[in-house]
Design an enzyme around this catalytic site. Structure first.
Site, PDB file in Angstrom:
ATOM      1  N   GLU A 105     -62.897   7.027  23.212  1.00 46.90           N
ATOM      2  CA  GLU A 105     -63.817   8.093  23.625  1.00 46.90           C
ATOM      3  C   GLU A 105     -63.367   8.758  24.929  1.00 46.90           C
ATOM      4  O   GLU A 105     -64.214   9.149  25.749  1.00 46.90           O
ATOM      5  CB  GLU A 105     -65.237   7.549  23.789  1.00 46.90           C
ATOM      6  CG  GLU A 105     -65.878   7.124  22.488  1.00 46.90           C
ATOM      7  CD  GLU A 105     -67.388   6.917  22.623  1.00 46.90           C
ATOM      8  OE1 GLU A 105     -67.857   6.644  23.729  1.00 46.90           O
ATOM      9  OE2 GLU A 105     -68.080   7.032  21.589  1.00 46.90           O
ATOM     10  N   GLU A 146     -67.721   4.979  14.701  1.00 44.32           N
ATOM     11  CA  GLU A 146     -68.892   4.243  15.215  1.00 44.32           C
ATOM     12  C   GLU A 146     -70.175   4.881  14.714  1.00 44.32           C
ATOM     13  O   GLU A 146     -70.593   5.919  15.222  1.00 44.32           O
ATOM     14  CB  GLU A 146     -68.911   4.231  16.753  1.00 44.32           C
ATOM     15  CG  GLU A 146     -67.871   3.339  17.369  1.00 44.32           C
ATOM     16  CD  GLU A 146     -67.967   3.280  18.888  1.00 44.32           C
ATOM     17  OE1 GLU A 146     -69.071   3.419  19.441  1.00 44.32           O
ATOM     18  OE2 GLU A 146     -66.899   3.107  19.519  1.00 44.32           O
TER      19      GLU A 146
HETATM   20  C1  GAL Z   1     -69.601   4.063  22.419  1.00 49.15           C
HETATM   21  C2  GAL Z   1     -68.403   3.201  22.778  1.00 49.15           C
HETATM   22  C3  GAL Z   1     -68.606   1.762  22.325  1.00 49.15           C
HETATM   23  C4  GAL Z   1     -69.967   1.285  22.759  1.00 49.15           C
HETATM   24  C5  GAL Z   1     -71.023   2.222  22.226  1.00 49.15           C
HETATM   25  C6  GAL Z   1     -72.424   1.834  22.623  1.00 49.15           C
HETATM   26  O1  GAL Z   1     -69.640   5.218  23.154  1.00 49.15           O
HETATM   27  O2  GAL Z   1     -67.249   3.712  22.190  1.00 49.15           O
HETATM   28  O3  GAL Z   1     -67.601   0.965  22.851  1.00 49.15           O
HETATM   29  O4  GAL Z   1     -69.996   1.254  24.140  1.00 49.15           O
HETATM   30  O5  GAL Z   1     -70.826   3.485  22.735  1.00 49.15           O
HETATM   31  O6  GAL Z   1     -72.720   0.581  22.146  1.00 49.15           O
END
Ligand code: GAL
Length: 637
Positions: free
Chosen positions: A183, A252
């Site tokens: 990110e 994600e």
């Molecule tokens: C995203 C990040 C993950 C985790 C998630 C929140 O932005 O890539 O590593 O932090 O948020 O759980």
């Protein structure tokens, strides 16, 4: 002669079979999907982070993921646990990355290895080892030679370890995909042109490691070819990759959220998660990953911060303890089955979209004799009845119906059909379950409590005395959460900061937790929160004529893991520390302070149940007016 030939050919078959077990798999991609051995694949993935459970839990978790319809397990790689001291690697036990990847392979699933090595992940310092901060001239996550050299060395170490164990698909292993950075696109503008140069360098460096499988960068709209830029978020149906040659991938899909100390327990309804998933495949997606599928526990001191909780349950389909969470797990399994029924059509062609009225749309994948359709009602309030191919379909608000033959609905995301089992937590219901389902609960064998006293203030020989207040992380290098700040003042009785024997003490700290002791007695405490760790503590204290001791205990609760320059966010008492009264003030900020890293009990390993220490006192009478005490009890289940 014939017999020998037969034997030889039998030997050849055995050899072929053996080789077949680790046959190289070719992974590429096109604009629709990852292409595995020449075939586009629709894949469902889920995050399980290996150090957030124990190796004996891994096979069970992975099997539950497989039963839930997953094809891929995703994990980050956590640099700090693998290289706690620069150049000294640790891949044992919970840190045995290769064993975890092999466990996934044993279940017949693929792996997405997100190396980072910056991972965020609510992990202490975003996964970076603290020693990295002390490398001369280092600047994290930008075009900085010392940083890049370390990042490349560790990334290459991980790749070599995986290659050494034959774990890339190109070697016949399960790893079909890898990620570099994490990110960075969310924050790279803060690093200016150097940030862009770093991002391009990271991409090139990753590709040069020659893993034979594609690399992705998440939330990086300008990820250079051949890296695939992917989406992270609660919904990613609207996402488009940065090239018509790349597939639409979601790395994600937040199945819930992480818990902070003091925060609400996160909850994401199964119906909403299912809606987001179905919408993604409806709108051309072919790979999505649940973050998290099993969240687990932030063991040891691994939780990020500030104030990330020990539980990393995440409201994920498998709960913290490894039990399936219903109805989430079962409903998603059904969604995956429905999507997999559509796979022949999804990989055959691109979708065409048909409006079904306001806030309603169909996506149709039709090629030759295969046809699959998704009908969506994206109105959050009202149900709708729509007409599709001459037939009427009822669509509940905020739902997607899946039609693997373009005619019959096999699933609607708002309707949960999977059997709902409710689980009940009981104390110690571990032992016997009778055939009628009744439990025999054994008595808990609890030892008596013992205690050990933690002294207030400086007790170690190696304490350091210096003028002024020191920032905590630079002082402790995170060797402990605790740092004592100690000073003393001599009171004659007529000081301007005194009002009788009273004075107002102000302590300003970057956080995260503060305890104030005056002459060995607790004067007060304060703490920040996940949203702001800053502390400004102020109270009237009593001073005595002569020498007065002020001991301040500062504690961190997980180091920052997110944001531009998160590595430079400090902690501890940086001042001012000031005494004031009606006639004036005494600023102690630049006084002589003595510093002690860590507690005495930490040095004595009082936290380790396997170590006996003479410090422990077994008693039912506990000390009173003793501010810092360690307590211990053993339970035998
Ligand atoms: C995203 C990040 C993950 C985790 C998630 C929140 O932005 O890539 O590593 O932090 O948020 O759980």
């Amino acid at each position: 002669m014939a017999a020998t030939a037969l034997l030889l050919s039998a030997a050849a078959v055995v050899l072929l079979c053996l080789a077949g077990g680790s046959r190289a798999t070719n992974v590429t991609y096109d604009h629709r999907a990852l292409v595995i051995d020449g075939v586009r694949r629709v894949l469902v993935s889920g995050s399980i982070h290996y150090p957030r459970s124990t190796p004996d839990m891994w096979p069970g978790l992975i099997q539950k993921a497989k039963d839930g319809g997953l094809d891929v397990i995703e994990t980050y790689v956590f640099w700090d646990i693998h290289e706690p001291v620069r150049g000294q690697y640790d891949f044992e036990g919970r840190k045995d990355l290769a064993a975890f990847v092999k466990a996934v392979a044993d279940a017949g699933l693929y792996v997405h290895l997100r190396i980072g090595p910056y991972v965020c992940a609510e992990w202490n310092y975003g996964g970076f080892p603290l020693w990295l901060h002390f490398i001369p001239g280092v600047k994290f996550r930008t075009d900085n030679e010392p940083f890049k050299a370390e990042m490349q060395r560790f990334t290459a170490k991980v790749v070599d370890t995986m290659k050494g164990a034959g774990l890339y698909a190109s070697q016949g292993g399960p790893i079909i995909l890898s990620q570099i950075e994490n990110e960075y696109g969310n924050i790279d503008s803060a690093y200016g042109a150097a940030g862009k140069a770093y991002m391009r360098w990271a991409a090139g460096m990753a590709v040069s490691l020659d893993t034979g499988v594609p690399w992705v960068m998440c939330q990086q709209a300008d990820a250079p070819d051949p890296l695939i830029n992917t989406c992270n978020g609660f919904y990613c149906d609207g996402f488009t990759p940065n090239s018509a040659a790349k597939p639409k991938m979601w790395t994600e899909n937040w199945s819930g959220w992480f818990l902070s100390f003091g925060g609400a327990v996160p909850y994401r309804p199964a119906e909403d998660l299912a809606f987001a998933v179905a919408r993604f495949y409806q709108r051309g997606g072919t790979f999505q990953n649940y973050y998290m599928y099993h969240g687990g526990t932030n063991l040891d001191r691994s939780a990020g911060g500030p104030f990330i909780a020990t539980s990393y349950d995440y409201d994920a389909p498998i709960d913290e303890y490894g039990l399936v969470r219903q109805p989430k797990w079962g409903h998603l399994r059904d969604v995956h089955k429905a999507i997999k029924l559509c796979e022949p059509a999804l990989i055959a062609t691109d979708p065409s979209y048909i409006s079904l009225g306001q806030n309603a749309e169909a996506a149709v994948y039709k090629a030759g004799s295969v046809c699959a359709a998704f009908l969506a009602n994206i109105d959050g309030q009202s149900d709708k009845t729509v007409t599709f191919n001459g037939k009427m379909y009822k669509l509940p608000a905020w739902s997607v119906s899946i039609l693997p033959d373009c005619k019959n609905v096999v699933l609607n995301t708002a309707q949960i059909n999977s059997q709902v089992t409710s689980s009940e937590m009981r104390y110690l219901e571990s032992s016997t379950v009778a055939s009628d389902g009744s439990f025999t609960t054994p008595e808990l064998a609890v030892s008596g409590w013992s205690y050990a006293i933690e002294p207030v203030g400086i007790t170690k020989d190696n304490a350091l005395t210096k003028a002024g207040l020191m920032e905590q992380i630079n002082t402790t290098a995170d060797a402990s959460d605790f740092l004592w700040y100690s000073t003393s003042i001599t009171v004659k009785g007529d000081e301007p900061y005194l009002n009788g024997s009273q004075s107002n003490l102000l302590v300003s700290s970057l956080g995260h937790v503060l305890q104030v002791y005056v002459n060995g007695k607790i004067a007060g405490s304060a703490q920040g929160s996940a949203s702001s760790s800053l502390i400004s503590w102020q109270k009237s204290i009593t001073l005595v004529p002569g020498k007065n001791k002020i001991d301040l205990l500062s504690a961190t609760v997980g180091l920052s893991n997110y944001g531009a320059f998160f590595d430079l966010v400090g902690a501890g008492i940086t001042g001012p520390v000031k005494l004031s009264g009606p006639n004036g003030a005494l600023d102690l900020s630049s006084a002589q302070w003595t510093y002690q890293i860590g507690l005495r009990g930490e040095d004595l390993h009082l936290y380790d149940p396997s170590e006996a220490s003479p410090e422990w006192v077994s008693s039912n009478a506990y000390p009173i007016n003793q501010p810092l005490i360690w307590y211990k009890v053993s339970m035998i289940i």
